[in-house]
Each structure stands twice: as C-alpha cells, then as structure tokens.
Design an enzyme around this catalytic site. Structure first.
Site, PDB file in Angstrom:
ATOM      1  N   ASP A  30     120.489  61.199 -33.140  1.00 10.41           N
ATOM      2  CA  ASP A  30     119.669  60.116 -32.600  1.00 10.41           C
ATOM      3  C   ASP A  30     118.464  60.717 -31.858  1.00 10.41           C
ATOM      4  OD1 ASP A  30     120.365  56.877 -31.891  1.00 10.41           O
ATOM      5  OD2 ASP A  30     118.805  57.865 -30.695  1.00 10.41           O
ATOM      6  N   ASN A  87     125.880  47.916 -33.645  1.00 10.70           N
ATOM      7  CA  ASN A  87     125.261  46.756 -33.013  1.00 10.70           C
ATOM      8  C   ASN A  87     124.748  45.792 -34.077  1.00 10.70           C
ATOM      9  OD1 ASN A  87     125.623  48.024 -30.472  1.00 10.70           O
ATOM     10  ND2 ASN A  87     123.722  49.184 -30.756  1.00 10.70           N
ATOM     11  N   GLY A  93     122.332  44.016 -29.639  1.00  6.33           N
ATOM     12  CA  GLY A  93     121.515  45.170 -29.253  1.00  6.33           C
ATOM     13  C   GLY A  93     121.002  45.983 -30.433  1.00  6.33           C
ATOM     14  N   GLN A  94     120.892  45.347 -31.601  1.00  5.73           N
ATOM     15  CA  GLN A  94     120.401  46.076 -32.782  1.00  5.73           C
ATOM     16  C   GLN A  94     118.877  46.135 -32.762  1.00  5.73           C
ATOM     17  OE1 GLN A  94     121.671  44.408 -36.553  1.00  5.73           O
ATOM     18  NE2 GLN A  94     120.904  46.163 -37.730  1.00  5.73           N
ATOM     19  N   HIS A 100     124.148  50.888 -39.250  1.00  4.49           N
ATOM     20  CA  HIS A 100     124.459  52.257 -38.841  1.00  4.49           C
ATOM     21  C   HIS A 100     125.611  52.256 -37.864  1.00  4.49           C
ATOM     22  CE1 HIS A 100     121.211  50.566 -36.359  1.00  4.49           C
ATOM     23  NE2 HIS A 100     121.765  51.193 -35.322  1.00  4.49           N
ATOM     24  N   LEU A 101     126.335  53.367 -37.852  1.00 10.94           N
ATOM     25  CA  LEU A 101     127.318  53.621 -36.808  1.00 10.94           C
ATOM     26  C   LEU A 101     126.714  54.626 -35.856  1.00 10.94           C
ATOM     27  CD1 LEU A 101     130.653  54.187 -38.806  1.00 10.94           C
ATOM     28  CD2 LEU A 101     129.776  52.052 -37.840  1.00 10.94           C
ATOM     29  N   HIS A 102     126.893  54.377 -34.559  1.00 11.49           N
ATOM     30  CA  HIS A 102     126.583  55.389 -33.548  1.00 11.49           C
ATOM     31  C   HIS A 102     127.871  56.175 -33.298  1.00 11.49           C
ATOM     32  CE1 HIS A 102     122.813  53.475 -31.795  1.00 11.49           C
ATOM     33  NE2 HIS A 102     123.327  52.433 -32.430  1.00 11.49           N
TER      34      HIS A 102
END
Ligand code: 5GP
Ligand code: ZN
Length: 114
Positions: A30, A87, A93-94, A100-102
């Site tokens: 990130d 998200n 909160g996207q 995607h995965l955090h």
C-alpha cells in the site's frame, strides 16, 4: 478498464511494489501503509465493489484470502496475527473502486475499527 488505478497496477502500466502475482491476482504494498505490513491483494479482473461480485467469480475471493495468508506467513505474521479487510462503498470506507483485500499486520489491531 483503463482509468482504474488498480487495473493499471495489475498491468504494470503504473508502478507499485509488487509482492506476488499469478494469472488471477496481484499483490502489492500500500502507498500509505497503516501498519508495518500493509499490502493489497486484487483480482486481475476489474470488479468495482463487493456488490458487483458474481457467483461465478466468487472463488476468486478464496484465492485472494489464501494469497493473503501466504503473504502473512512470508512476513512472519502467522503466530502474531494479522487482519484482512475489504471496504465496500462510501460508509465502508472504499476509495478505490476495484475490489481488494487489505492485509494489515505487525502491530496490535483494535476493535471496533474506526
Ligand atoms: P480503500 O480505501 O479503497 O479500501 O483502499 C484503497 C487503498 O489503496 C488505500 O489504502 C490507499 O493507500 C491505496 N492506494 C491508493 N492508490 C494507490 C496507488 O497508486 N498505489 C498503491 N500502492 N496504493 C494505493
Ligand atoms: Zn480495475
């Protein structure tokens, strides 16, 4: 989807620090890490939000989770623990509209999340 920043990262049209890739998914660090380990796992397929995931695409999510698990292991997070977050839309909160995965780890996570 040329205007999508994550499609561009997946196609290596813009730079990111890639940590894994195969024919289905790409993982990278990130840009604004929220933890010592903060990586994103995305499908190569452009899917805007979790709301847009079709049943026939849903096995992708299992693969993404498995890759997150492997990356957690690579970063020595297996026993310490880590968090996987996705998200969805505004209140979720996207900010980037390509699912995607955090993968977050390397510090104590709090609950409930903000
Ligand atoms: P969201 O807020 O949509 O759940 O997560 C989007 C994430 O993408 C954020 O954590 C943000 O820092 C990250 N991000 C946004 N643009 C870029 C970029 O160009 N490169 C990388 N590596 N990460 C990005
Ligand atoms: Zn995309």
């Amino acid at each position: 989807m040329m205007s999508c920043i994550f499609c561009q990262i997946a196609n290596q049209e813009i730079k990111a620090e890639l940590t894994y890739q195969d024919h289905l998914v790409v993982a990278f660090k990130d840009l604004a890490p929220q933890a010592p380990v903060h990586q994103l796992i995305i499908p190569r397929l452009h899917i805007k939000t979790l709301n847009d995931l079709k049943q026939e695409e849903s096995s992708l999510i299992g693969h993404m989770v498995y890759i997150a698990q492997q990356l957690a292991s690579e970063n020595k997070l297996t026993d310490r623990g880590y968090r996987i977050v996705s998200n969805c839309n505004s209140e979720g909160g996207q900010n980037v509209f390509h699912i995607h995965l955090h993968l977050l780890g390397g510090r104590q996570m709090n609950w409930p999340p903000g």
